[in-house]
Design a protein around this motif. Structure first.
Motif, mmCIF file in Angstrom:
data_model
loop_
_atom_site.group_PDB
_atom_site.id
_atom_site.type_symbol
_atom_site.label_atom_id
_atom_site.label_comp_id
_atom_site.label_asym_id
_atom_site.label_seq_id
_atom_site.Cartn_x
_atom_site.Cartn_y
_atom_site.Cartn_z
ATOM 1 N N SER A 111 -15.844 136.734 135.595
ATOM 2 C CA SER A 111 -17.218 136.277 135.339
ATOM 3 C C SER A 111 -18.070 136.172 136.598
ATOM 4 C CB SER A 111 -17.182 134.893 134.680
ATOM 5 O OG SER A 111 -16.680 133.932 135.598
ATOM 6 N N GLY A 112 -17.423 136.016 137.749
ATOM 7 C CA GLY A 112 -18.170 135.780 138.983
ATOM 8 C C GLY A 112 -18.708 134.362 139.104
ATOM 9 N N LEU A 113 -18.353 133.483 138.154
ATOM 10 C CA LEU A 113 -18.864 132.097 138.190
ATOM 11 C C LEU A 113 -18.214 131.298 139.312
ATOM 12 C CD1 LEU A 113 -18.856 131.011 134.423
ATOM 13 C CD2 LEU A 113 -20.860 131.297 135.906
ATOM 14 N N PRO A 114 -18.976 130.404 139.942
ATOM 15 C CA PRO A 114 -18.382 129.524 140.949
ATOM 16 C C PRO A 114 -17.336 128.593 140.308
ATOM 17 C CG PRO A 114 -20.785 129.273 140.877
ATOM 18 C CD PRO A 114 -20.400 130.134 139.729
ATOM 19 N N CYS A 191 -19.951 130.281 147.436
ATOM 20 C CA CYS A 191 -18.912 129.906 146.473
ATOM 21 C C CYS A 191 -18.752 131.025 145.444
ATOM 22 C CB CYS A 191 -19.297 128.592 145.798
ATOM 23 S SG CYS A 191 -18.028 127.993 144.687
ATOM 24 N N LYS A 192 -18.475 132.206 145.955
ATOM 25 C CA LYS A 192 -18.434 133.386 145.107
ATOM 26 C C LYS A 192 -16.998 133.897 145.012
ATOM 27 C CE LYS A 192 -20.564 137.846 145.064
ATOM 28 N NZ LYS A 192 -21.204 138.862 145.875
ATOM 29 N N PRO A 193 -16.523 134.149 143.795
ATOM 30 C CA PRO A 193 -15.157 134.698 143.678
ATOM 31 C C PRO A 193 -15.114 136.185 144.017
ATOM 32 C CG PRO A 193 -15.935 133.729 141.587
ATOM 33 C CD PRO A 193 -17.119 133.877 142.476
ATOM 34 N N MET A 194 -13.932 136.636 144.421
ATOM 35 C CA MET A 194 -13.724 138.073 144.621
ATOM 36 C C MET A 194 -13.775 138.781 143.275
ATOM 37 S SD MET A 194 -10.743 138.377 147.522
ATOM 38 C CE MET A 194 -9.618 137.088 146.981
ATOM 39 N N ASN A 195 -14.037 140.088 143.300
ATOM 40 C CA ASN A 195 -14.039 140.864 142.055
ATOM 41 C C ASN A 195 -12.813 141.774 141.991
ATOM 42 O OD1 ASN A 195 -14.611 143.302 143.465
ATOM 43 N ND2 ASN A 195 -16.792 142.778 143.503
ATOM 44 N N TRP A 196 -12.658 142.456 140.866
ATOM 45 C CA TRP A 196 -11.449 143.280 140.664
ATOM 46 C C TRP A 196 -11.346 144.401 141.694
ATOM 47 C CZ3 TRP A 196 -7.883 141.013 138.168
ATOM 48 C CH2 TRP A 196 -8.141 140.203 137.059
ATOM 49 N N ASP A 197 -12.453 145.050 142.027
ATOM 50 C CA ASP A 197 -12.382 146.152 142.991
ATOM 51 C C ASP A 197 -11.880 145.665 144.351
ATOM 52 O OD1 ASP A 197 -13.171 148.096 141.251
ATOM 53 O OD2 ASP A 197 -15.296 148.010 141.785
ATOM 54 N N GLN A 198 -12.352 144.491 144.742
ATOM 55 C CA GLN A 198 -11.892 143.938 146.023
ATOM 56 C C GLN A 198 -10.390 143.643 145.970
ATOM 57 O OE1 GLN A 198 -14.700 140.680 146.066
ATOM 58 N NE2 GLN A 198 -16.072 141.736 147.483
ATOM 59 N N LEU A 199 -9.949 143.072 144.853
ATOM 60 C CA LEU A 199 -8.518 142.752 144.721
ATOM 61 C C LEU A 199 -7.671 144.024 144.725
ATOM 62 C CD1 LEU A 199 -8.622 139.907 142.032
ATOM 63 C CD2 LEU A 199 -8.437 139.666 144.507
ATOM 64 N N ARG A 200 -8.154 145.065 144.043
ATOM 65 C CA ARG A 200 -7.404 146.329 144.013
ATOM 66 C C ARG A 200 -7.296 146.922 145.412
ATOM 67 N NH1 ARG A 200 -10.951 147.447 139.512
ATOM 68 N NH2 ARG A 200 -9.890 146.703 137.660
ATOM 69 N N GLU A 201 -8.401 146.857 146.136
ATOM 70 C CA GLU A 201 -8.387 147.405 147.501
ATOM 71 C C GLU A 201 -7.404 146.632 148.381
ATOM 72 O OE1 GLU A 201 -12.295 147.562 149.335
ATOM 73 O OE2 GLU A 201 -11.389 147.817 151.328
#
Ligand SMILES: [Zn+2]
Length: 326
Positions: A111-114, A191-201
Motif C-alpha cells: 500500500s505504501g502507507l506509513p 516514513c515511507k515503506p520500500m516497494n516490491w521492485d526495491q525488495l527484488r533488486e
C-alpha cells in the motif's frame, strides 16, 4: 568464556539509517533512527574487518548439514522496511559486501502507507495547537509547544498504547488521525515503506527479505484467526512476489508481550524456519530457541566505541531494554 562468546551468533537490529539535519524538528520517532549514513558505514566496515557477516540462509544450511558456522558470525537485520534501507543502507552494504536481512510488513509494501506507530507519533507532533484527548489512554492535556516536547509525550503514550490489545491500538490511532485531520493516506517522505521492485533488486544483490507480518501488529495481542493471518499471509505474499522463499520472521515490536507459544506454533506451521524477537542478547549454537532468536538493537546515540564494545562483549549489553521494541 571468551571462546564461547566468539561462537555465539550476534544479530544486530536496525530500523532507519538516516542523517537528520535538525533532530529537534523531526516529526517522527527519533529512536527508530539507528544510525546516520556515516556511522552506519563505519559500523559495517568494522563488521567486515573483524566479524563474519552471514545470512539466515547460512545458519539454516549449517543447522541442516550439522556443519559449523564461521567464527564470529554476525547477521545484520532491519525491521519494518523503511525506504531509507534501500536508498541509504543498501548501497553501503553492497559496496562493502555485507549481506543483511530486511524484515518487511507486506501490507505496507503493497500500500505504501506509513506505519501506524510512526503515524501516531507524527500526528501528535503535527496536530494543530490545542487539547490532546485520548480516552483509551486516559489522556486529556494541552499539547506542548515544540516538536521535541510533543515527541517526548508521544513516546510516552506509545508505550502505554502498546499495552492495549491490538484492535484497541488500531482504533486509538484511527480516531486520532481522523480528529487531527492527518490521515495516514497522506504519507510522508520520512516514513515511507520500500516497494516490491526495491525488495527484488535487493534480494537479487544477495540481501535476504523476511516477514514482519502484514500490518505490523503485535501478534500475541490479536485474536488467533487474525494472528494466523498476519503470520501466514505475509509469507505467502513475500513468496509470491520474490524469487526466493522467506525463511525467517521477526515478530513486530518483538518483546515478551508481542509473541508467545501460539505465535511460534503458527510461524512453524506457516513454514518459517527461524523467528527473531527484539529481546536483547546473543544466540548460542546450536539453537535451543530457533523461534526466539535474540538481537542486539543498534541505536543512534551509540558511538563507535560503544558499537565495538557491544559486539565484543554483548553479555555486558544484554540489559532489559527500556526502549519500546519496534
Ligand atoms: Zn517493527
Amino acid at each position: 568464556m571468551r571462546s564461547m562468546l566468539k561462537r555465539d551468533l550476534r544479530i544486530l537490529a536496525y530500523h532507519q539509517v538516516l542523517s537528520i539535519a535538525e533532530p529537534d524538528a523531526f516529526a517522527f520517532d527519533l529512536e527508530l533512527i539507528s544510525a546516520s549514513e556515516a556511522r552506519f558505514r563505519k559500523q559495517m566496515t568494522l563488521l567486515r574487518e573483524r566479524y563474519n557477516p552471514i545470512r539466515f540462509g547460512d545458519v539454516i544450511r549449517a543447522l541442516e548439514s550439522g556443519t559449523a558456522l564461521p567464527p564470529r558470525p554476525v547477521i545484520v537485520t532491519f525491521d519494518d522496511g523503511y525506504d531509507d534501507n534501500y536508498r541509504v543502507a543498501f548501497p553501503i552494504l553492497r559496496e562493502l559486501g555485507v549481506p543483511a536481512t530486511f524484515f518487511v510488513s507486506t501490507g505496507h509494501v503493497q500500500s505504501g502507507l506509513p506505519y501506524a506507530y510512526d503515524w501516531f507519533v507524527h500526528v501528535i507532533c503535527r496536530s494543530a495547537p490545542g487539547q490532546l484527548r485520548i480516552a483509551a489512554l486516559g489522556v486529556d492535556c494541552a499539547l506542548p509547544a515544540t516538536i521535541a516536547q510533543r515527541r517526548e509525550l508521544a513516546m510516552d503514550l506509545l508505550d502505554r498504547l502498546k499495552s492495549l490489545d491490538a484492535q484497541a491500538q488500531q482504533a486509538v490511532i484511527a480516531t486520532l488521525e481522523q480528529e487531527a485531520d492527518l490521515p495516514r493516506t497522506r504519507g510522508h517522505a520520512d516514513c515511507k515503506p520500500m516497494n516490491w521492485d526495491q525488495l527484488r533488486e535487493m534480494q537479487a544483490a544477495g540481501m535476504e527479505i523476511g516477514s514482519h507480518g502484514v500490518w505490523h501488529r503485535m501478534l500475541a495481542k490479536l485474536p488467533p484467526s487474525e494472528m494466523h493471518q498476519e503470520v501466514h499471509q505475509s509469507k505467502q505474499m513475500l513468496d509470491g512476489e520474490l524469487a526466493l522463499p522467506v525463511t525467517t520472521i521477526s515478530y513486530p515490536v518483538g518483546g515478551l508481550d508481542a509473541y508467545n507459544e501460539a505465535v511460534i506454533e503458527s510461524a512453524k506451521a506457516a513454514g518459517y524456519t527461524l523467528g527473531c524477537s527484539y529481546i536483547c542478547g546473543t544466540n548460542s549454537l546450536p539453537f535451543s530457541a530457533a523461534f526466539q532468536l535474540r538481537r542486539l538493537p543498534v541505536e543512534r546515540h551509540m558511538d563507535e566505541a560503544w558499537f565495538e564494545a557491544m559486539l565484543a562483549l554483548p553479555e555486558a549489553f544484554t540489559y532489559p531494554s527500556r526502549h519500546r521494541a519496534d
